[in-house]
Design a protein around this motif. Sequence first.
Motif, PDB file in Angstrom:
ATOM      1  N   TYR A  37       0.901  -1.345   0.145  1.00 43.30           N
ATOM      2  CA  TYR A  37       0.369   0.259   0.035  1.00 43.30           C
ATOM      3  C   TYR A  37       0.745   1.583  -0.240  1.00 43.30           C
ATOM      4  O   TYR A  37       1.821   1.049   0.651  1.00 43.30           O
ATOM      5  N   ARG A  58       8.685  10.524   7.380  1.00 44.87           N
ATOM      6  CA  ARG A  58       9.532  10.476   6.964  1.00 44.87           C
ATOM      7  C   ARG A  58      10.800  11.859   7.465  1.00 44.87           C
ATOM      8  O   ARG A  58      10.622  13.109   6.533  1.00 44.87           O
ATOM      9  N   PRO A  63      13.534  10.761  -0.932  1.00 39.39           N
ATOM     10  CA  PRO A  63      12.834  11.420  -1.718  1.00 39.39           C
ATOM     11  C   PRO A  63      11.660   9.949  -2.434  1.00 39.39           C
ATOM     12  O   PRO A  63      12.272   8.632  -1.797  1.00 39.39           O
ATOM     13  N   LEU A  64      11.156  10.227  -3.359  1.00 40.98           N
ATOM     14  CA  LEU A  64       9.562   9.514  -2.576  1.00 40.98           C
ATOM     15  C   LEU A  64       9.386   9.102  -4.366  1.00 40.98           C
ATOM     16  O   LEU A  64      10.468  10.073  -5.431  1.00 40.98           O
ATOM     17  N   HIS A  67       4.565   8.000  -8.741  1.00 36.34           N
ATOM     18  CA  HIS A  67       3.820   7.109 -10.054  1.00 36.34           C
ATOM     19  C   HIS A  67       2.861   7.913 -11.175  1.00 36.34           C
ATOM     20  O   HIS A  67       2.489   8.537 -10.948  1.00 36.34           O
ATOM     21  N   THR A  98      10.657   0.587 -10.683  1.00 30.89           N
ATOM     22  CA  THR A  98      10.971   2.349 -10.557  1.00 30.89           C
ATOM     23  C   THR A  98      12.284   2.539 -11.090  1.00 30.89           C
ATOM     24  O   THR A  98      13.559   2.318 -11.129  1.00 30.89           O
ATOM     25  N   ARG A 122       7.591   5.368 -11.753  1.00 27.03           N
ATOM     26  CA  ARG A 122       6.820   4.066 -11.974  1.00 27.03           C
ATOM     27  C   ARG A 122       5.496   3.683 -12.282  1.00 27.03           C
ATOM     28  O   ARG A 122       4.762   4.651 -11.214  1.00 27.03           O
ATOM     29  N   ALA A 142       4.519   8.242  -4.084  1.00 29.49           N
ATOM     30  CA  ALA A 142       3.606   7.443  -2.806  1.00 29.49           C
ATOM     31  C   ALA A 142       4.559   6.568  -2.303  1.00 29.49           C
ATOM     32  O   ALA A 142       4.995   5.612  -3.416  1.00 29.49           O
ATOM     33  N   PRO A 143       5.242   6.913  -1.383  1.00 26.40           N
ATOM     34  CA  PRO A 143       6.378   5.963  -0.406  1.00 26.40           C
ATOM     35  C   PRO A 143       4.867   5.195   0.389  1.00 26.40           C
ATOM     36  O   PRO A 143       3.966   5.173   0.244  1.00 26.40           O
ATOM     37  N   SER A 144       5.789   3.931   0.461  1.00 27.90           N
ATOM     38  CA  SER A 144       5.072   2.591   1.721  1.00 27.90           C
ATOM     39  C   SER A 144       3.620   2.870   2.621  1.00 27.90           C
ATOM     40  O   SER A 144       4.596   3.977   3.292  1.00 27.90           O
ATOM     41  N   LEU A 195      19.203   0.044  -6.878  1.00 29.18           N
ATOM     42  CA  LEU A 195      19.584   0.248  -6.433  1.00 29.18           C
ATOM     43  C   LEU A 195      18.650  -0.372  -4.968  1.00 29.18           C
ATOM     44  O   LEU A 195      18.979  -0.136  -4.238  1.00 29.18           O
ATOM     45  N   ARG A 196      17.964  -1.118  -5.448  1.00 30.31           N
ATOM     46  CA  ARG A 196      17.080  -1.710  -4.456  1.00 30.31           C
ATOM     47  C   ARG A 196      16.674  -2.620  -5.297  1.00 30.31           C
ATOM     48  O   ARG A 196      15.389  -2.518  -5.933  1.00 30.31           O
ATOM     49  N   SER A 239      20.868   7.627  -3.098  1.00 30.74           N
ATOM     50  CA  SER A 239      19.026   6.714  -2.826  1.00 30.74           C
ATOM     51  C   SER A 239      19.261   6.375  -0.899  1.00 30.74           C
ATOM     52  O   SER A 239      19.723   5.485  -0.348  1.00 30.74           O
ATOM     53  N   PRO A 240      19.210   7.328  -0.262  1.00 31.66           N
ATOM     54  CA  PRO A 240      18.788   7.604   0.913  1.00 31.66           C
ATOM     55  C   PRO A 240      17.974   6.584   2.118  1.00 31.66           C
ATOM     56  O   PRO A 240      18.247   6.584   2.938  1.00 31.66           O
ATOM     57  N   GLY A 241      16.794   6.648   1.165  1.00 35.26           N
ATOM     58  CA  GLY A 241      16.252   5.236   1.595  1.00 35.26           C
ATOM     59  C   GLY A 241      16.817   3.927   2.224  1.00 35.26           C
ATOM     60  O   GLY A 241      16.233   3.206   2.919  1.00 35.26           O
ATOM     61  N   LEU A 242      17.944   3.739   1.402  1.00 36.93           N
ATOM     62  CA  LEU A 242      18.339   2.431   1.705  1.00 36.93           C
ATOM     63  C   LEU A 242      19.925   1.973   3.024  1.00 36.93           C
ATOM     64  O   LEU A 242      20.204   0.947   2.829  1.00 36.93           O
TER      65      LEU A 242
HETATM   66  O1  TXA Z   1       6.393  -0.637  -4.386  1.00 35.81           O
HETATM   67  C1  TXA Z   1       7.041   0.090  -3.828  1.00 35.81           C
HETATM   68  O2  TXA Z   1       8.176   0.609  -4.938  1.00 35.81           O
HETATM   69  C2  TXA Z   1       6.020   0.868  -3.469  1.00 35.81           C
HETATM   70  C3  TXA Z   1       4.308   0.920  -3.797  1.00 35.81           C
HETATM   71  C4  TXA Z   1       3.737   2.057  -3.022  1.00 35.81           C
HETATM   72  O3  TXA Z   1       4.632   1.625  -4.633  1.00 35.81           O
HETATM   73  N1  TXA Z   1       6.528   2.057  -2.855  1.00 35.81           N
HETATM   74  C5  TXA Z   1       7.616   2.522  -2.004  1.00 35.81           C
HETATM   75  O4  TXA Z   1       8.400   3.912  -1.827  1.00 35.81           O
HETATM   76  O5  TXA Z   1       8.436   1.245  -1.748  1.00 35.81           O
HETATM   77  P1  TXA Z   1       9.668   4.320  -0.813  1.00 35.81           P
HETATM   78  O6  TXA Z   1       9.996   5.521  -0.709  1.00 35.81           O
HETATM   79  O7  TXA Z   1       9.301   3.236   0.516  1.00 35.81           O
HETATM   80  O8  TXA Z   1      10.408   3.834  -1.053  1.00 35.81           O
HETATM   81  C6  TXA Z   1      11.110   3.965  -2.212  1.00 35.81           C
HETATM   82  C7  TXA Z   1      12.500   4.406  -2.301  1.00 35.81           C
HETATM   83  C8  TXA Z   1      13.908   4.638  -1.575  1.00 35.81           C
HETATM   84  O9  TXA Z   1      14.379   3.544  -1.560  1.00 35.81           O
HETATM   85  C9  TXA Z   1      13.884   5.873  -2.223  1.00 35.81           C
HETATM   86  O10 TXA Z   1      14.750   6.399  -1.406  1.00 35.81           O
HETATM   87  C10 TXA Z   1      14.201   5.481  -3.087  1.00 35.81           C
HETATM   88  O11 TXA Z   1      13.281   4.600  -3.606  1.00 35.81           O
HETATM   89  N2  TXA Z   1      14.382   6.865  -4.006  1.00 35.81           N
HETATM   90  C11 TXA Z   1      12.995   7.859  -4.774  1.00 35.81           C
HETATM   91  N3  TXA Z   1      13.250   8.238  -5.381  1.00 35.81           N
HETATM   92  C12 TXA Z   1      14.613   8.430  -5.370  1.00 35.81           C
HETATM   93  C13 TXA Z   1      15.371   9.266  -6.651  1.00 35.81           C
HETATM   94  N4  TXA Z   1      15.612  10.831  -7.099  1.00 35.81           N
HETATM   95  N5  TXA Z   1      16.890   8.595  -6.402  1.00 35.81           N
HETATM   96  C14 TXA Z   1      17.523   7.497  -5.725  1.00 35.81           C
HETATM   97  N6  TXA Z   1      16.484   6.543  -4.653  1.00 35.81           N
HETATM   98  C15 TXA Z   1      15.169   7.366  -4.587  1.00 35.81           C
END
Ligand code: TXA
Length: 348
Positions: A37, A58, A63-64, A67, A98, A122, A142-144, A195-196, A239-242
């Motif tokens: 979700y 967050r 970054p987000l 979609h 993505t 994506r 949309a992040p998780s 990246l992920r 990719s700072p979310g990682l």
């Molecule tokens: O399956 C998914 O990707 C889900 C659904 C809701 O679409 N979304 C998701 O979003 O997992 P979130 O925000 O939980 O994870 C997004 C990841 C994060 O690790 C973030 O750092 C990376 O993608 N990301 C987003 N924008 C980026 C960018 N411009 N460059 C590098 N990494 C990015």
Amino acid sequence: MKLHKTRILPATPERLDEAVAILRQGGIVAIPTETVYGLAANALDPDAVARIFEAKGRPPQNPLIVHVANITEALRLTAQWPREAQLLAETFWPGPLTLVLEKRAGVVPDITTAGGNTVAVRCPDHPVALELIEKCGFPLAAPSANRSNHISPTQAEHVAKSLGGRIELVLDAGPCRAGIESTVINLTGSNPEILRPGSISAAEINKVLSGQPDLSDETNGTNRDTGKVSPERNPNFLSPGLQKTHYAPDTPLLLTASSSIAALLARLSRENKRVGVMMITLSDVKTSANFKVVQMANNPLGFGAALYSALHLLDDAHLDVIVCENPPDTTEWAAVRDRLQRAGTSVD
Ligand code: TXA
Ligand code: MG
């Protein structure tokens, strides 16, 4: 932050219209996708996107994903659309892939991309998500849909548990099919780079990019051709979310080899511990009444689909510890292993 009574409602056409109205007014809505979700807002409206960051807690430097409904919409957001992007989007969209690309100036606000000059796009493979994007007429960031650093939601109830009171509406379309977040691939460097790891494997991507650099080594953190270091090894990567711990349950999660699980469970049983067990291989391990056992599929897609539900279930069961068998060390299991390693600690 405005407090809400969170409603979980089935994603009927009327509720979709209600969600569109909220999103048009700059609000946020939790929506189903095929992976997990998402907590959606108008990606082009900085105030709306700020509400996502606030509700999730967050960090603003993460970054987000934006979609989109199709390739045409992605082209409007990006400054370049390399051949790899076209090949991958044609093959995997709508779907859990993505693409990180250079962002077009003046379209996607800085807050959405955490001030960076790239944008992650994506096209989700879910009828509700696609219909929302189309009806809104703008792309959805949309992040998780979980509080930052908590387990991702694969059911509407998981969203309410994590974000209840912080959002007004969860559109419920049942459990997410893939259950693991999308694969994120960077196409802005000299070579494509994962990246992920996610629902689409490096092998599937390599098949499409054949003749392009081999990505199959993503699990050990290095791109074979470029020798580039993955985000796990380099915390300052783009990719700072990682970060290492990102998906952790509150209950400690121990990862152990199949060959050691019996001994570990025997010890925990002697210590009278309440234990959650995620089993992969069938085994005759003796479990005590204090144990709650979840049988996981012995294949990556099945395991991935059930992973977050199992973690939510066991985390809610007031246990002392959760034990999970380590999946095989092969590339098909890369995404599952990545999520488990972020959530837990290896004990052998
Ligand atoms: O399956 C998914 O990707 C889900 C659904 C809701 O679409 N979304 C998701 O979003 O997992 P979130 O925000 O939980 O994870 C997004 C990841 C994060 O690790 C973030 O750092 C990376 O993608 N990301 C987003 N924008 C980026 C960018 N411009 N460059 C590098 N990494 C990015
Ligand atoms: Mg997330």
